[in-house]
Design a protein around this motif. Sequence first.
Motif, mmCIF file in Angstrom:
data_model
loop_
_atom_site.group_PDB
_atom_site.id
_atom_site.type_symbol
_atom_site.label_atom_id
_atom_site.label_comp_id
_atom_site.label_asym_id
_atom_site.label_seq_id
_atom_site.Cartn_x
_atom_site.Cartn_y
_atom_site.Cartn_z
ATOM 1 N N TRP A 34 18.551 38.357 17.535
ATOM 2 C CA TRP A 34 18.966 39.460 18.398
ATOM 3 C C TRP A 34 20.457 39.381 18.679
ATOM 4 N N GLY A 35 20.993 40.488 19.216
ATOM 5 C CA GLY A 35 22.376 40.516 19.699
ATOM 6 C C GLY A 35 23.401 40.530 18.585
ATOM 7 N N SER A 36 24.565 39.962 18.866
ATOM 8 C CA SER A 36 25.673 39.948 17.914
ATOM 9 C C SER A 36 26.172 38.518 17.731
ATOM 10 N N ASP A 37 26.895 38.304 16.637
ATOM 11 C CA ASP A 37 27.448 36.976 16.342
ATOM 12 C C ASP A 37 28.821 36.777 16.949
ATOM 13 N N GLY A 38 29.359 37.801 17.571
ATOM 14 C CA GLY A 38 30.686 37.682 18.167
ATOM 15 C C GLY A 38 31.035 38.920 18.950
ATOM 16 N N ILE A 39 32.188 38.870 19.610
ATOM 17 C CA ILE A 39 32.614 39.979 20.456
ATOM 18 C C ILE A 39 33.142 41.157 19.650
ATOM 19 N N ASP A 40 33.389 40.934 18.357
ATOM 20 C CA ASP A 40 34.016 41.979 17.556
ATOM 21 C C ASP A 40 32.999 42.906 16.897
ATOM 22 N N GLU A 41 31.709 42.782 17.252
ATOM 23 C CA GLU A 41 30.704 43.664 16.667
ATOM 24 C C GLU A 41 29.665 44.044 17.703
ATOM 25 N N GLN A 42 29.113 45.232 17.536
ATOM 26 C CA GLN A 42 28.060 45.694 18.432
ATOM 27 C C GLN A 42 26.724 45.090 18.012
ATOM 28 N N PRO A 43 25.825 44.852 18.966
ATOM 29 C CA PRO A 43 24.525 44.266 18.634
ATOM 30 C C PRO A 43 23.694 45.174 17.735
ATOM 31 N N GLU A 44 22.946 44.538 16.843
ATOM 32 C CA GLU A 44 21.969 45.228 16.015
ATOM 33 C C GLU A 44 20.607 45.179 16.723
ATOM 34 N N PRO A 45 19.667 46.062 16.362
ATOM 35 C CA PRO A 45 18.317 45.948 16.913
ATOM 36 C C PRO A 45 17.729 44.571 16.618
ATOM 37 N N ALA A 46 16.996 44.019 17.583
ATOM 38 C CA ALA A 46 16.380 42.706 17.411
ATOM 39 C C ALA A 46 15.259 42.788 16.376
ATOM 40 N N VAL A 47 15.087 41.704 15.619
ATOM 41 C CA VAL A 47 14.042 41.625 14.601
ATOM 42 C C VAL A 47 13.213 40.369 14.859
ATOM 43 N N MET A 48 11.904 40.541 14.942
ATOM 44 C CA MET A 48 10.995 39.414 15.152
ATOM 45 C C MET A 48 10.113 39.223 13.926
ATOM 46 N N SER A 49 10.116 38.004 13.373
ATOM 47 C CA SER A 49 9.181 37.604 12.333
ATOM 48 C C SER A 49 8.125 36.729 12.990
ATOM 49 N N PHE A 50 6.843 37.053 12.777
ATOM 50 C CA PHE A 50 5.804 36.304 13.480
ATOM 51 C C PHE A 50 4.582 36.112 12.598
ATOM 52 N N THR A 51 3.784 35.126 12.969
ATOM 53 C CA THR A 51 2.569 34.797 12.231
ATOM 54 C C THR A 51 1.390 34.770 13.183
ATOM 55 N N LEU A 52 0.325 35.457 12.807
ATOM 56 C CA LEU A 52 -0.922 35.459 13.567
ATOM 57 C C LEU A 52 -1.972 34.663 12.793
ATOM 58 N N ARG A 53 -2.755 33.895 13.521
ATOM 59 C CA ARG A 53 -3.860 33.141 12.914
ATOM 60 C C ARG A 53 -5.162 33.868 13.249
ATOM 61 N N ALA A 222 33.150 53.510 24.656
ATOM 62 C CA ALA A 222 34.209 52.569 24.296
ATOM 63 C C ALA A 222 35.444 52.808 25.155
ATOM 64 N N GLY A 223 35.942 51.731 25.759
ATOM 65 C CA GLY A 223 37.097 51.866 26.639
ATOM 66 C C GLY A 223 37.560 50.516 27.146
ATOM 67 N N PRO A 224 38.360 50.500 28.203
ATOM 68 C CA PRO A 224 38.959 49.251 28.697
ATOM 69 C C PRO A 224 37.960 48.190 29.150
ATOM 70 N N GLY A 225 36.713 48.580 29.447
ATOM 71 C CA GLY A 225 35.725 47.575 29.841
ATOM 72 C C GLY A 225 35.212 46.760 28.673
ATOM 73 N N LEU A 226 35.510 47.180 27.449
ATOM 74 C CA LEU A 226 35.065 46.524 26.215
ATOM 75 C C LEU A 226 33.548 46.311 26.221
ATOM 76 N N PRO A 227 32.759 47.385 26.350
ATOM 77 C CA PRO A 227 31.308 47.213 26.465
ATOM 78 C C PRO A 227 30.625 46.940 25.130
ATOM 79 N N GLN A 228 29.681 45.999 25.168
ATOM 80 C CA GLN A 228 28.689 45.835 24.108
ATOM 81 C C GLN A 228 27.382 46.400 24.638
ATOM 82 N N TRP A 229 26.629 47.111 23.791
ATOM 83 C CA TRP A 229 25.379 47.720 24.231
ATOM 84 C C TRP A 229 24.197 46.875 23.768
ATOM 85 N N HIS A 230 23.477 46.310 24.743
ATOM 86 C CA HIS A 230 22.336 45.438 24.468
ATOM 87 C C HIS A 230 21.050 46.063 24.986
#
Length: 490
Positions: A34-53, A222-230
């Motif tokens: 989830w999220g982003s790898d740094g401040i210079d990019e906006q977050p991508e949608p989270a991806v969950m890989s899961f296994t059910l028994r 986008a503006g002086p607050g430097l927002p990332q959208w999560h």
Amino acid sequence: MQQCFMFIDTGNGWTPVNDSTKDVAALDSFTIDWGSDGIDEQPEPAVMSFTLRDRTGRLAGQALTLAGMKVVVQFSNQPRWMDLSPTLGRWSDLRIPLATLHKTYSPDSPDSPATTIFAGTVSTGGSVEPSGDAWLISLSATSLMAVWKRLQSQGPTDAGSKWDGAHWIGTPADRLKELNRRAAAQGAPEAHLDGLPLPSSVAPYTASEHPSQLDLLHRLAAGPGLPQWHETYSGATSSLHPLCLTDQIAVHLTTDGKLSVLTNGETRKALDAGDIIASTSLTITEPITRVVINAKRVKSDNGKLSFDDVEITIGDQNRLPPQLTVTQKSHTLDSDMLAVDESGSVWNSGPVSTVSDTDRTNIAEWLETHDLRMVPKTVTFDSRRIDPARFPWAYVASPSGAFLIAKAKASILVGSDGRPAFTGPVMTIGGTLRYRWSAGTPTLTQEATITPLRPLLARQPTWSDLAKSTLEWRQIDMHICDLSMIQTID
């Protein structure tokens, strides 16, 4: 720690997969990016890989039709007695230590008092394979933010000739309202400003431009607050919120001599570095020397409006050491904010926006924090060391809010400005959550990406300030340079 719980909805309401009485597959493991790898990019949608028994094979037999299935993952928070009593009987019959009572609780729906880690829908693809007398079903799911990324259609128009076929015409508030209306119609989360100011006016798009709703949201705010959208989660729902990188955080000295911060109304005492699995290597970030906002300029040609880019550059106000500014590196934001009007009287749909002196100072201080503070390359929260029931914010697929790390080996390091090179408020902005069973014990970990936050330094604390408290020197368990981060003595 308590167990993680998964709920699935194949169209007939929520069913817990952990409840053996329901005869449904059990949650074996999951990984969430989830999220982003740094401040210079906006977050991508989270991806969950899961296994059910699946012991019965019933769900495995339906594997081809599971795409689009709703999924919610939670871990039990601190439940109330009224949530526990139906399954545990009378209080007088219990022989469970009070501190571990929450571990006995199994919620029966996503609306229970529990912390939601992730909510989304199952994607296409996956696999089914036998495992002993059961079946392992491996699937992936994407958070509902992905709907914002997929929505891409024409925006509101105006028949006036000056617009020349442009769309997404209207005030910033109108644009946000329309984005949320379209999102809600698709069952997607709504975006909330949380006090983030919108620009005075925004430029429209030409008829050939069709950005996604997620891009529109980023450029609108986008503006002086430097927002990332999560994306943040509550029960089976989620919503989009801005994380403003330039926000200030006040560091407190508590009555027991510990550092703390106030986050979302909660006092968070500094986490002991010994409880966190952190890399001993600290990241020396490439200095950012300025922020550039690519805003819009409006012109007029024979009564028809046209728009192009105009740069707004905000520097460090001489706060950075000169050697760091020899090579200029920018943090750049693309914005629809209208900053220059050269249309004469043709554009009359609102004033232009400007960057205030206060905004410029806030950004200069953020540049100073970013360039002069070091953070570990990796930070991992482990449920065997830090209990998710006590620190739920460390184990969700959304930003943690501000927190502190104390007693790290790097805490002794002092920067060129005389302040700590390591100690200070930080926050998670992305990461990888993993849930596994090991020797019959569930384990939840979060390998997080963190970023330093701007400490509130309105005044420098003095020795006399400390003397007014009831603390003795030996009670203050920190390095001398850490004292410069304190803004409030409780």
